[in-house]
Motif scaffolding. Structure first.
Motif: not given
Length: 370
Positions: A58-66, A89-93, A111-119
Motif C-alpha cells: 500500500i505504501k509503495r502504491c501511495k508513493k507511485g512506485k508502481y 484497491v483504492s491505491h492501485l495505479p 472483486i466489487e472494488a476491483c470492478t469499480a476501479k476498472g481492474v
C-alpha cells in the motif's frame, strides 16, 4: 522481445532490446513451477517483484512506485500479501488493468472494488479439480474406515484400542452438493470405489452429462436424507455462508460422514461440532475451516475427524497448471483485451494487439508497449 524484433525486421526496421520498453507486471511471490512459461512471458513483459508485506505494498502504491504497471500476478500462497481489500484497491495505479490469481477461489478478495476501479480479476478454475477430488477421497477413506484415528493410535502406542470398526465405501451413497468441475472429478473417483453418486445443483445437468459421470440428480432435502457421505462443493458467497447449519444436519442420516473442501464459512462450525457430539455426524473430513487457520476445539478433540490444513491443491502438477494459466490470463488480456477466465467484467483497456498487426507504424510505437 524477439517476437517484436522479428516482426519489425520483416518491415525493414532494425530494433534492439534497448529500443523497446516492455510493460511492467508486478509479481507478488515468485513463479515456482512454470519456469519455462515464465521465460516466454518475459519476452513480452518486464517482471518486477514486490518485496515486503501488504502494508508495504500500500505504501509503495501511495508513493507511485508502481505507476505505469499494467498487471499484477497475485500469489495467494504468500500470506504476507494479505488480500485485495478495498483500501489496497483504492491505491492501485490507474495504469493497472488486470490482476491474475493462480487459484480457483477468489471470495477473500474485494472483486466489487476491483470492478469499480476498472481492474479485471482472473482465476484458474478447472485445473484444481483433480487435486481437490483426490483430497475428498482421502477424507472419505479416513472417515469411513477410521484410518486417521488408527494412525494416531499407532503413533501413541495404543494400536487399535478404542478405534471403531470401519465401513466399506462400496455401495455407499455419496451426495455431492455442487456438481461443477470438482464435483464431476469426485464422481469419477467415487464410482471407481463402487459408490453411488447423487448430486444437487441449482441447475440440473444435461442427462447425457449425468450418464457420462454416472450421477443422479435429487432434490436438495433428498440429498441430505439419503446420503451416507455428504460432500460440499459450492463457492462461498453471501447466499452460501452458513448454508449448512443445524437445520441441515438434522435432515441428515444418523451417522453420516460430512466432507467440506470448498470454503470454511459455508458450514456453521459450531453446529457441526454439536452434530458430531450428538452422533448425527459420525465423522467429519475437512480441508477448510470457518476461521482458519484457527480450528474449533471440538473438531480437534474429536478422534474420528480427519483434518487437513487447507492443502487440497498442494500438488506440484496442480500448482504448475495454476501458474501457467495465471500467466496466460495476464498475457491474453494485455495483448487482446480478453482473458481466459475473468472473474468480473470491466471495459477492456486498449490492447497491445496493434503491435502484432501487419500495419505497424513505428512513429506511433514510441519505443514502448504501454
Amino acid at each position: 522481445m524477439n517476437w517484436l524484433k522479428a516482426k519489425m525486421g520483416s518491415h525493414g526496421w532494425d530494433l534492439t532490446d534497448d529500443d523497446i520498453k516492455k510493460p511492467n507486471v508486478l509479481f507478488l511471490g515468485p513463479i515456482q513451477y512454470a519456469t519455462q512459461e515464465l521465460e516466454d512471458f518475459e519476452e513480452y513483459f518486464t517482471v518486477k517483484y514486490h518485496e515486503g508485506d501488504h502494508e508495504e505494498l500500500i505504501k509503495r502504491c501511495k508513493k507511485g512506485k508502481y505507476d505505469g504497471y499494467a498487471g499484477i500476478l497475485w500469489n495467494h500462497h504468500g500470506s504476507q500479501f494479505g488480500v485485495l481489500n478495498k483500501e489496497l484497491v483504492s491505491h492501485l495505479p490507474p495504469s493497472l488493468s488486470v490482476i491474475s490469481l493462480p487459484s480457483a477461489g477468489y471470495d477473500a478478495h474485494d472483486i466489487e472494488a476491483c470492478t469499480a476501479k476498472g481492474v479485471l480479476v482472473t482465476n484458474t478454475p478447472g485445473v484444481v479439480s483433480g487435486a481437490c477430488a483426490d483430497t475428498v477421497m482421502f477424507l472419505i477413506l479416513g472417515c469411513l474406515r477410521h484410518f486417521t484415528q488408527g494412525q494416531n493410535n499407532l503413533r501413541e502406542g495404543k494400536w487399535l484400542t478404542g478405534v471403531p470398526i470401519g465401513r466399506d465405501l462400496a455401495s455407499k451413497t455419496v451426495g455431492v452438493l455442487g456438481m461443477g468441475g470438482i464435483g464431476k472429478a469426485i464422481a469419477k473417483r467415487a464410482n471407481a470405489f463402487g459408490m453411488m453418486v447423487n448430486y444437487y445443483n441449482r441447475k440440473r445437468l444435461d442427462i447425457r452429462v449425468e450418464a457420462e459421470y454416472n450421477v443422479q440428480y435429487v432434490a436438495y432435502e433428498t440429498l441430505f436424507r439419503e446420503s451416507d457421505v455428504i460432500v460440499i462443493c459450492v463457492p462461498l458467497n453471501d447466499s452460501t455462508k452458513h448454508l449448512i447449519s443445524t437445520a441441515q444436519f438434522e435432515k441428515m442420516k444418523q451417522g453420516v460422514v460430512f466432507i467440506n473442501i470448498s470454503r470454511g464459512p459455508i458450514v456453521d462450525e459450531a453446529a457441526l461440532v454439536k452434530a458430531l457430539e450428538g452422533g448425527k455426524v459420525a465423522s467429519a473430513g475437512l480441508d477448510v475451516y470457518e476461521h482458519e487457520p484457527k480450528i474449533h476445539e471440538g473438531l480437534l478433540k474429536h478422534p474420528q475427524c480427519t483434518l487437513l490444513p487447507h492443502m487440497g491443491t498442494d500438488a506440484e502438477e496442480t500448482r504448475l497448471d495454476m501458474e501457467k494459466l495465471a500467466l496466460r490470463n495476464i498475457k491474453r488480456f494485455l495483448m487482446s483485451g480478453d482473458a481466459y477466465f475473468p472473474v468480473n467484467k470491466v471495459e477492456a483497456s486498449k490492447p497491445l494487439e496493434h503491435l502484432m498487426s501487419d500495419g505497424i507504424d513505428i512513429s506511433k510505437l514510441n519505443i514502448t508497449l504501454q
